[in-house]
Motif scaffolding. Structure first.
Motif, PDB file in Angstrom:
ATOM      1  N   CYS A  39     -21.057 -24.934  22.990  1.00 17.77           N
ATOM      2  CA  CYS A  39     -20.292 -23.687  22.719  1.00 17.77           C
ATOM      3  C   CYS A  39     -19.165 -24.201  22.006  1.00 17.77           C
ATOM      4  O   CYS A  39     -18.415 -25.689  22.223  1.00 17.77           O
ATOM      5  N   MET A  40     -18.269 -23.451  21.247  1.00 17.79           N
ATOM      6  CA  MET A  40     -17.347 -23.677  20.357  1.00 17.79           C
ATOM      7  C   MET A  40     -16.105 -23.185  20.472  1.00 17.79           C
ATOM      8  O   MET A  40     -16.186 -21.676  21.373  1.00 17.79           O
ATOM      9  N   VAL A  41     -14.608 -23.832  20.240  1.00 16.33           N
ATOM     10  CA  VAL A  41     -14.008 -23.380  20.548  1.00 16.33           C
ATOM     11  C   VAL A  41     -12.992 -22.599  18.977  1.00 16.33           C
ATOM     12  O   VAL A  41     -13.674 -23.238  18.117  1.00 16.33           O
ATOM     13  N   ILE A  42     -12.854 -21.353  19.027  1.00 13.33           N
ATOM     14  CA  ILE A  42     -12.841 -20.850  17.804  1.00 13.33           C
ATOM     15  C   ILE A  42     -11.399 -21.220  17.489  1.00 13.33           C
ATOM     16  O   ILE A  42     -10.311 -20.064  17.813  1.00 13.33           O
ATOM     17  N   TYR A  47     -10.426 -17.963  13.469  1.00 14.06           N
ATOM     18  CA  TYR A  47     -10.620 -16.177  13.989  1.00 14.06           C
ATOM     19  C   TYR A  47     -10.078 -15.895  13.779  1.00 14.06           C
ATOM     20  O   TYR A  47     -10.659 -14.469  13.442  1.00 14.06           O
ATOM     21  N   GLU A 158     -23.216 -19.520  22.887  1.00 26.33           N
ATOM     22  CA  GLU A 158     -21.941 -18.932  22.655  1.00 26.33           C
ATOM     23  C   GLU A 158     -22.000 -18.194  22.041  1.00 26.33           C
ATOM     24  O   GLU A 158     -21.187 -18.989  21.203  1.00 26.33           O
TER      25      GLU A 158
ATOM     26  N   VAL B  69      -7.461 -16.952  19.249  1.00 27.56           N
ATOM     27  CA  VAL B  69      -8.427 -18.029  18.677  1.00 27.56           C
ATOM     28  C   VAL B  69      -9.308 -17.005  20.070  1.00 27.56           C
ATOM     29  O   VAL B  69      -9.603 -15.951  20.468  1.00 27.56           O
ATOM     30  N   TYR B  70     -10.551 -18.028  20.047  1.00 30.96           N
ATOM     31  CA  TYR B  70     -11.643 -17.623  21.281  1.00 30.96           C
ATOM     32  C   TYR B  70     -11.950 -18.859  21.967  1.00 30.96           C
ATOM     33  O   TYR B  70     -12.450 -19.793  21.274  1.00 30.96           O
ATOM     34  N   MET B  71     -12.003 -18.945  23.216  1.00 31.20           N
ATOM     35  CA  MET B  71     -12.750 -20.333  23.377  1.00 31.20           C
ATOM     36  C   MET B  71     -14.123 -19.887  24.767  1.00 31.20           C
ATOM     37  O   MET B  71     -13.981 -18.820  24.847  1.00 31.20           O
ATOM     38  N   PRO B  72     -14.693 -21.382  24.741  1.00 31.03           N
ATOM     39  CA  PRO B  72     -16.301 -20.654  25.867  1.00 31.03           C
ATOM     40  C   PRO B  72     -15.847 -19.956  27.428  1.00 31.03           C
ATOM     41  O   PRO B  72     -14.114 -19.445  27.878  1.00 31.03           O
ATOM     42  N   MET B  73     -16.145 -18.870  27.431  1.00 31.73           N
ATOM     43  CA  MET B  73     -16.549 -18.182  28.636  1.00 31.73           C
ATOM     44  C   MET B  73     -16.738 -19.142  29.393  1.00 31.73           C
ATOM     45  O   MET B  73     -16.200 -18.588  31.161  1.00 31.73           O
ATOM     46  N   PHE B  74     -17.371 -20.236  29.901  1.00 34.87           N
ATOM     47  CA  PHE B  74     -17.789 -20.735  30.950  1.00 34.87           C
ATOM     48  C   PHE B  74     -17.838 -21.413  30.764  1.00 34.87           C
ATOM     49  O   PHE B  74     -16.465 -22.978  29.961  1.00 34.87           O
ATOM     50  N   ILE B  75     -16.678 -22.005  32.460  1.00 30.79           N
ATOM     51  CA  ILE B  75     -16.031 -23.615  32.687  1.00 30.79           C
ATOM     52  C   ILE B  75     -16.976 -24.342  33.526  1.00 30.79           C
ATOM     53  O   ILE B  75     -17.123 -23.683  34.843  1.00 30.79           O
ATOM     54  N   PRO B  76     -17.299 -26.217  33.374  1.00 32.37           N
ATOM     55  CA  PRO B  76     -17.894 -26.888  34.216  1.00 32.37           C
ATOM     56  C   PRO B  76     -16.696 -27.263  35.533  1.00 32.37           C
ATOM     57  O   PRO B  76     -15.823 -27.184  35.412  1.00 32.37           O
ATOM     58  N   LEU B  79     -14.452 -29.297  35.564  1.00 29.69           N
ATOM     59  CA  LEU B  79     -13.135 -29.063  34.680  1.00 29.69           C
ATOM     60  C   LEU B  79     -11.785 -27.717  35.701  1.00 29.69           C
ATOM     61  O   LEU B  79     -10.952 -27.716  35.703  1.00 29.69           O
ATOM     62  N   VAL B 111     -18.611 -18.424  34.678  1.00 32.41           N
ATOM     63  CA  VAL B 111     -17.822 -17.743  34.520  1.00 32.41           C
ATOM     64  C   VAL B 111     -16.047 -17.973  34.614  1.00 32.41           C
ATOM     65  O   VAL B 111     -15.917 -17.512  35.623  1.00 32.41           O
ATOM     66  N   ARG B 112     -15.522 -17.891  33.477  1.00 32.94           N
ATOM     67  CA  ARG B 112     -14.151 -17.741  33.932  1.00 32.94           C
ATOM     68  C   ARG B 112     -13.606 -16.696  34.419  1.00 32.94           C
ATOM     69  O   ARG B 112     -13.620 -15.754  34.175  1.00 32.94           O
ATOM     70  N   LEU B 118      -9.544 -24.403  30.067  1.00 33.65           N
ATOM     71  CA  LEU B 118     -10.381 -24.254  29.256  1.00 33.65           C
ATOM     72  C   LEU B 118      -8.919 -24.500  28.270  1.00 33.65           C
ATOM     73  O   LEU B 118      -9.321 -25.732  27.258  1.00 33.65           O
ATOM     74  N   ASP B 121      -7.951 -27.963  28.915  1.00 38.29           N
ATOM     75  CA  ASP B 121      -9.154 -29.229  27.871  1.00 38.29           C
ATOM     76  C   ASP B 121      -9.247 -29.523  26.448  1.00 38.29           C
ATOM     77  O   ASP B 121      -8.844 -30.210  25.966  1.00 38.29           O
ATOM     78  N   PHE B 122      -8.531 -28.170  26.335  1.00 40.52           N
ATOM     79  CA  PHE B 122      -7.804 -28.246  24.625  1.00 40.52           C
ATOM     80  C   PHE B 122      -6.880 -28.697  23.926  1.00 40.52           C
ATOM     81  O   PHE B 122      -7.288 -29.673  22.942  1.00 40.52           O
TER      82      PHE B 122
END
Lengths: 476, 476
Positions: A39-42, A47, A158, B69-76, B79, B111-112, B118, B121-122
């Motif tokens: 999965c990527m961070v946009i 964006y 995603e 921006v857009y972050m992934p919808m999943f969180i391990p 994390l 699912v976030r 996230l 982490d970024f």
């Protein structure tokens, strides 16, 4: 010397195209890799391109009567299974939710890989009479497909997209909507993204899981590989029968609806990069560029320079314009503006101010134009229009120069051994033959173009009577 | 008689407010229930409201430097667990993904429910120097919280929202951003949604999991219950320390960033419904209404009537205007326009055309105005502005009339037994006291308003020295 790092770090296209692509998406700050594998961070620069795509596509959609909605992101397993071909196509690559909070779910659900089943389930309850038709709904959302190999924008676990889902009273209306949306995608690619595309129908082998017919637009990347850039599917009444979506028609008969779906995703940002980019980075078509003009002051500490830069920004207020007033050197700023693909750079320094002029540099050609400050707005407008049209012309030329014709198997194989691009060739229409081509030559049918030509009477590969002209290629 | 069904089917507010609410969201076609328990389908009329909210909020955000921006919808899972309070707050209500395709995941992911982890982490990888600050990012997305009891818009397992996440060099800057965003929310509610709100700080008990301070805007619904309509959190350097987000400052010292987050969700559509709606359905403030004017032709089969209706639509092209030219009766169309909360109805029939006039009916007051056709545009503009401002005035009056003051425990309990609304009262600042109030009186602290008043020296409940004035209420 640290100043040169940004440019030096990027691999050249000719050396390693895949690495060049990865360098550009990172260095132009479009995305970042995330802690979530695949999965990527946009990032903002990426964006903002997607926002511009969304806005302009959404306007085109709405002009044809499309209404936006939002469906749940989860699909219960039993719902996914209702259409046989569809579940076979998607079940191996979905993410499964099995627990809600601390408790296991009674029925597991997948995160939508696409939402046909949800829309069908909704339409079943919402459509009763011909008066309820057509339904022309669309949603902007993210979807998940558990791919093994991933690449930013091109194939990601995603990704963001829009998915339109329509229901119609007649087969004819559904077919018209399928083609209408494909045309919207193709026009948008040409007019806004400066990307020429081939419009056509997918073969049975390549069509969408559950569709009666799939149409696609295919673009050619700089390395000669194809990228499917948008698809539009006609489902006929297959899903309607699987889900029981019926309506009472004007003649008082109970009938099944005819459905379509169509989508474009963030993948298309990959196309922009690979059609227009160069060894200095991204090159964005002016119509989609989040920033169209970067004003870079020269000797900005000298009195009046920054003020003049801000004044020019004011003057160019009808465009998307910024001033880079950071404390980096002009050379560094130039590199950044080029890496990010900003169409025009306006350079303004003390000597320019004295002479009442400035220098404008085009990102695509590197051409420099000197202009009087009072002419700035007009010059910028012309340059942006010229650049937009030149980019399309160059992309068209590249497409033409990398589209070959093969009349027999020897040529067909030879071309793909020596060159990369599209190959137009006749085909017998047999899936077994198509599979043999894929197996032996590692190329796939991209589409059967709407503009058919009769190149010969026999299939380029097996020699049986030809039924269709097909575009073949290596694809992302 | 079938024509009356639409109106007859709605429960009156005074009879059963909860049922009235459910009737309105369904009959105004804002949502539908879905096959996925606790998740809703947002239909075109509902989604169009959200699109207007998005567009107008997004503009206000961007004017202050926010980038999307857009972050992934999943969180391990690992994390999510990095910040102790945060995971405790959210882990019990998240949906867990355990399988990707046919294989179990090595580490499950949720699912976030919100994306602090996230973003942290970024930011940890993206922030190095003071030059990288501030980061003022936002995303529009959906989030999932596995709630047991759900209600459309108010509490749904999946909902749409925006979540802003920022990182700053100093505590002061973070605090300023937290307050700035709260003010944007409050201004937007007042100016666009015609909803007055109380701005204040949440108590320790009610603050966000992991926050140093949470601010909220609280609105009062027609039934006297409160709805938290937007929140803004200052995290201090708590998350930065948990995630190790450090930067080199101008003084060459390594420091932790200070962070904020802030969000508004589709919940706010629930506030619009419950603040402005009436027994005929939805009432939408003109500035947010997807359709501001519905033109309804009378005797539309008579020659010239429909043409005139279309002509008026053309004339009113600077507004969001539609013609209802369906084959339903005018009475039915009136009911639908009222149910859907469309601010103005323009009635035009053969007699009106002959006299060169038409009738305009306001949704909120039902007031009818006759206007000459050449004055139509001007009259409509004035009526929309008047309606917008009257709706805010009425909502303010309702808020004032349902805000009470309690100086001692007896009054405090008596007011909540007899009335519904906000009660202003002094509080000792002890969490145990607040918990006792919740336990015994079933009311919660809504916020400690920025506009503090000193009503008395002692806590309304326990009699200890008072520290803060608090708004108390029953909340959605």
């Amino acid at each position: 010397m640290a100043e040169k790092k940004l440019v030096e770090a990027i691999t050249s296209m000719s050396e390693d195209f895949a690495q060049w692509y990865t360098d550009v998406v990172k260095k132009a700050e479009l995305i970042d890799y995330s802690n979530v594998k695949g999965c990527m961070v946009i990032k903002p620069a990426g964006y903002a391109i997607w926002e511009n795509i969304q806005r302009q596509l959404d306007e085109r959609f709405k002009a044809t009567g499309v209404e936006n909605v939002y469906m749940p992101m989860f699909i219960p397993e039993s719902l996914l299974q209702k259409e046989k071909d569809h579940v076979e196509g998607f079940a191996p690559e979905v993410a499964w939710v099995t627990h809600g909070g601390l408790n296991p779910l009674q029925e597991r659900m997948c995160v939508r890989p696409t939402s046909e089943t949800l829309f069908c389930d909704f339409y079943k309850g919402d459509i009763h009479s011909y008066r309820d038709l057509p339904k022309v709904y669309n949603q902007w959302c993210s979807v998940v497909r558990w791919e093994k190999e991933t690449r930013p924008f091109l194939r990601s676990r995603e990704f963001l997209w829009q998915e339109g889902h329509t229901a119609h009273a007649t087969a004819k209306e559904a077919e018209e909507r399928t083609e209408q949306m494909l045309n919207i995608y193709a026009d948008f690619c040409e007019e806004v993204l400066a990307i020429p595309v081939i419009k056509g129908r997918k073969t049975e082998k390549e069509k969408f899981a559950g569709a009666h017919a799939t149409y696609s637009i295919e673009a050619l990347m700089h390395d000669g590989k194809a990228l499917q850039s948008g698809t539009s599917h006609n489902f006929g009444d297959g899903f309607a029968k699987a889900f029981g979506i019926q309506f009472t028609d004007k003649d008082n008969q109970l009938k099944y609806v005819h459905q379509t779906s169509w989508g474009v995703s963030t993948r298309i940002i990959g196309a922009i990069i690979m059609v227009h980019g160069d060894d200095s980075g991204l090159v964005l078509p002016p119509k989609i560029a989040p920033t169209q003009i970067m004003i870079i002051p020269i000797q900005q500490k000298k009195e009046g320079v920054l003020d003049k830069a801000y004044e020019l920004r004011e003057k160019l207020g009808s465009f998307r314009v910024k001033v880079d007033d950071s404390d980096k050197s002009p050379g560094w700023k130039f590199s950044e503006q080029e890496m990010r693909g900003i169409p025009l750079r306006v350079e303004i320094g003390p000597k320019d101010i004295e002479a009442g002029k400035c220098v404008i540099c085009r990102r695509d050609t590197r051409e420099k134009v000197e202009t009087a400050l009072e002419q700035l707005e007009k010059t910028v407008e012309e340059l942006l229009a010229q650049m937009q049209s030149d980019m399309l012309k160059r992309a068209k030329k590249h497409l033409e120069e990398h589209t070959y014709t093969a009349l027999n198997r020897e040529d067909f194989e030879k071309i793909f051994q020596e060159k990369t691009g599209f190959v137009k060739a006749m085909w017998c229409g047999e899936m077994a033959c198509e599979e043999a081509i894929k197996e032996n030559m590692a190329v796939t049918s991209r589409c059967m173009p709407f503009k058919q030509e009769c190149l010969s009477d026999t299939c380029v590969y097996c020699g049986k009577p030809a039924k269709k002209m097909v575009y073949w290629g290596k694809a992302y």
